[in-house]
Design a protein around this motif. Sequence first.
Motif, PDB file in Angstrom:
ATOM      1  N   UNK A  95     -59.416  45.133 -34.175  1.00 28.08           N
ATOM      2  CA  UNK A  95     -60.837  44.454 -33.947  1.00 28.08           C
ATOM      3  C   UNK A  95     -60.582  43.030 -32.912  1.00 28.08           C
ATOM      4  N   UNK A  96     -59.520  42.835 -32.487  1.00 29.70           N
ATOM      5  CA  UNK A  96     -59.319  41.912 -31.391  1.00 29.70           C
ATOM      6  C   UNK A  96     -60.157  42.089 -30.319  1.00 29.70           C
ATOM      7  N   UNK A  97     -60.907  40.915 -29.988  1.00 29.17           N
ATOM      8  CA  UNK A  97     -62.203  41.148 -28.794  1.00 29.17           C
ATOM      9  C   UNK A  97     -61.425  40.972 -27.398  1.00 29.17           C
ATOM     10  N   UNK A  98     -60.374  40.334 -27.361  1.00 33.63           N
ATOM     11  CA  UNK A  98     -59.671  40.215 -25.839  1.00 33.63           C
ATOM     12  C   UNK A  98     -58.819  39.192 -25.993  1.00 33.63           C
ATOM     13  N   UNK A  99     -58.086  38.889 -24.664  1.00 37.30           N
ATOM     14  CA  UNK A  99     -56.943  37.903 -24.554  1.00 37.30           C
ATOM     15  C   UNK A  99     -56.591  37.195 -23.214  1.00 37.30           C
ATOM     16  N   UNK A 100     -55.840  36.402 -23.204  1.00 31.18           N
ATOM     17  CA  UNK A 100     -54.998  35.973 -22.082  1.00 31.18           C
ATOM     18  C   UNK A 100     -53.641  36.222 -22.301  1.00 31.18           C
ATOM     19  N   UNK A 101     -52.982  36.633 -21.170  1.00 37.14           N
ATOM     20  CA  UNK A 101     -51.478  36.723 -21.266  1.00 37.14           C
ATOM     21  C   UNK A 101     -50.662  35.689 -20.425  1.00 37.14           C
ATOM     22  N   UNK A 154     -56.234  38.236 -17.863  1.00 34.38           N
ATOM     23  CA  UNK A 154     -57.165  38.362 -18.789  1.00 34.38           C
ATOM     24  C   UNK A 154     -57.307  39.612 -19.242  1.00 34.38           C
ATOM     25  N   UNK A 155     -57.266  39.893 -20.642  1.00 34.45           N
ATOM     26  CA  UNK A 155     -56.983  41.295 -21.253  1.00 34.45           C
ATOM     27  C   UNK A 155     -58.099  41.786 -21.893  1.00 34.45           C
ATOM     28  N   UNK A 156     -58.504  43.109 -21.989  1.00 36.05           N
ATOM     29  CA  UNK A 156     -59.459  43.590 -22.890  1.00 36.05           C
ATOM     30  C   UNK A 156     -58.527  44.030 -24.209  1.00 36.05           C
ATOM     31  N   UNK A 157     -59.644  44.467 -25.359  1.00 39.26           N
ATOM     32  CA  UNK A 157     -58.950  44.550 -26.546  1.00 39.26           C
ATOM     33  C   UNK A 157     -57.728  45.576 -26.474  1.00 39.26           C
ATOM     34  N   UNK A 158     -57.676  46.525 -26.024  1.00 39.35           N
ATOM     35  CA  UNK A 158     -56.842  47.508 -25.775  1.00 39.35           C
ATOM     36  C   UNK A 158     -55.586  47.234 -24.901  1.00 39.35           C
ATOM     37  N   UNK A 159     -55.689  46.302 -24.039  1.00 39.10           N
ATOM     38  CA  UNK A 159     -54.513  45.756 -23.278  1.00 39.10           C
ATOM     39  C   UNK A 159     -53.924  44.622 -24.009  1.00 39.10           C
ATOM     40  N   UNK A 161     -52.621  35.098 -25.891  1.00 40.21           N
ATOM     41  CA  UNK A 161     -53.607  34.151 -26.609  1.00 40.21           C
ATOM     42  C   UNK A 161     -54.839  35.329 -26.811  1.00 40.21           C
ATOM     43  N   UNK A 162     -55.096  35.716 -28.354  1.00 39.35           N
ATOM     44  CA  UNK A 162     -55.979  36.752 -28.597  1.00 39.35           C
ATOM     45  C   UNK A 162     -57.226  36.102 -29.445  1.00 39.35           C
ATOM     46  N   UNK A 163     -58.309  36.697 -29.046  1.00 44.27           N
ATOM     47  CA  UNK A 163     -59.561  36.322 -29.814  1.00 44.27           C
ATOM     48  C   UNK A 163     -59.894  37.217 -30.892  1.00 44.27           C
ATOM     49  N   UNK A 164     -60.174  36.545 -31.881  1.00 43.76           N
ATOM     50  CA  UNK A 164     -60.521  37.334 -33.224  1.00 43.76           C
ATOM     51  C   UNK A 164     -62.024  37.851 -32.909  1.00 43.76           C
ATOM     52  N   UNK A 186     -47.864  35.022 -30.199  1.00 45.48           N
ATOM     53  CA  UNK A 186     -49.140  35.306 -30.181  1.00 45.48           C
ATOM     54  C   UNK A 186     -49.965  34.108 -30.579  1.00 45.48           C
ATOM     55  N   UNK A 187     -50.714  33.342 -29.676  1.00 43.03           N
ATOM     56  CA  UNK A 187     -51.628  32.334 -30.403  1.00 43.03           C
ATOM     57  C   UNK A 187     -52.892  32.770 -30.577  1.00 43.03           C
ATOM     58  N   UNK A 188     -53.694  32.752 -31.461  1.00 43.54           N
ATOM     59  CA  UNK A 188     -55.002  33.215 -31.697  1.00 43.54           C
ATOM     60  C   UNK A 188     -56.013  32.202 -31.903  1.00 43.54           C
ATOM     61  N   UNK A 189     -57.417  32.598 -31.569  1.00 45.15           N
ATOM     62  CA  UNK A 189     -58.406  31.886 -32.003  1.00 45.15           C
ATOM     63  C   UNK A 189     -58.963  32.638 -33.004  1.00 45.15           C
ATOM     64  N   UNK A 190     -59.208  32.109 -34.262  1.00 48.34           N
ATOM     65  CA  UNK A 190     -59.796  32.923 -35.290  1.00 48.34           C
ATOM     66  C   UNK A 190     -60.984  31.905 -35.689  1.00 48.34           C
ATOM     67  N   UNK A 191     -62.132  32.471 -35.707  1.00 44.97           N
ATOM     68  CA  UNK A 191     -63.490  31.963 -36.109  1.00 44.97           C
ATOM     69  C   UNK A 191     -63.510  30.250 -35.948  1.00 44.97           C
ATOM     70  N   UNK A 192     -62.973  30.177 -34.397  1.00 43.72           N
ATOM     71  CA  UNK A 192     -63.117  28.768 -33.753  1.00 43.72           C
ATOM     72  C   UNK A 192     -61.733  27.904 -34.158  1.00 43.72           C
ATOM     73  N   UNK A 193     -60.896  28.388 -35.012  1.00 41.26           N
ATOM     74  CA  UNK A 193     -59.495  27.915 -35.312  1.00 41.26           C
ATOM     75  C   UNK A 193     -58.546  28.545 -34.632  1.00 41.26           C
ATOM     76  N   UNK A 194     -57.371  27.487 -34.405  1.00 42.93           N
ATOM     77  CA  UNK A 194     -56.104  27.851 -33.579  1.00 42.93           C
ATOM     78  C   UNK A 194     -55.154  28.275 -34.679  1.00 42.93           C
ATOM     79  N   UNK A 195     -54.533  29.362 -34.635  1.00 47.66           N
ATOM     80  CA  UNK A 195     -53.284  29.869 -35.434  1.00 47.66           C
ATOM     81  C   UNK A 195     -52.246  30.458 -34.384  1.00 47.66           C
TER      82      UNK A 195
END
Length: 375
Positions: free
Chosen positions: A140-146, A124-129, A97-100, A231-240
């Motif tokens: 530009x991804x800000x971070x995420x969760x695996x 919990x992951x940083x952008x490069x992870x 899961x990644x944060x935009x 990959x599940x993303x959160x993009x401007x508050x929306x899920x994709x």
Amino acid sequence: MSDLSPKPDVIIVGGGIIGLSAAWQLRRDGIEAVVLDPAPGTGASHAAAGMLAPIHEAYWGEVHILELNLAASHAWPEFAGELGADTVDYRRNGMLMAAHDTDDKALLDNLGDLHEQEGLPVERLRSRDCRAREPLLTPGVRGGVYSPLDHQVNPRRVVAELLNRVPTIPVSATRVSHNRVVADNGQTMACQQVVVAAGAWTGRLLGVPIRPVKGQILRLSGPEGLLALPVRGVVRGSSVYAVPRSDGEIVVGATQEEQGFDTRVTAGGVYELLRDVLSLLPGLSEIDLVETWAGLRPGAPDNAPVIGTGDDGIVYATGHYRNGILTAPITAAAVSALVQGHEPPVNLHPFSPSRFHPDCDPSSGAEQTLSGIPG
């Protein structure tokens, strides 16, 4: 239809993955079960991406749903093995899961707190992870969760395999009782137990508060291995989300729309999905768009499934909302246990049909044993 001989022990109304899985499990347990559906496997199961994601579907205040989803996840390896893991494209490579942007990361951090509180094995992951795990992600991804426990399957292959193993009758049910179904051609079928797994149409059939929640979905096609993992993303508050198949297909979804029984694919829905997924995975812009589709998820007011024996004596297996594919094997096992009068494999009290009636105790639904059916 009323001349079926011998009469089936169980009639299941609804031929999505829940109804088909329940019929398959009942038949494995020695109980004659048939499925009634005019077009089995063409509803929400056909549209679904196939994420088996109890962790990434965890939300505050829904711990009982999380417990059911975790039990379902544990049931999937055996279920997939019985159907043929390669046949149904069952893969256990985790999910990211990644944060935009920064606000999206705050939402993920909040979910990460829930994961840690419940002792779920997430990282919990940083952008490069994030980009190390999935190189196709935007820089530009800000971070995420695996999550290593969130897996995937191809629902269309699962349904196709179940249809090879379960008898179906191509009619619609217009009225049901605990031991009788009236079909749309006016004929009546008798049995010992009726199970209703009619998805978004359950409300029309039985009057329970199950509503359709529209989900538009896209299918892309590119080189095999282009996307390494779901990959599940959160993009401007929306899920994709983007879910890769072994053959190079990538499923992108899904909108959540309260539009009643509307299955139109709209320009706006397609635009929103492409906009958000390409914000996270810009490399997908160069592959083919091969299909658009819309399905109707069955949603209850509390977002929880409806599994149990109702006051009307009917066994309910519906309202699975976003998690019908995930919960299919555990719901099937629960339905078989209810039919036989056995203890279900999970606590069904939070999912009882009686919860919609304030004067009823959810634990009071009797489990009925069918005479002549092996226990």
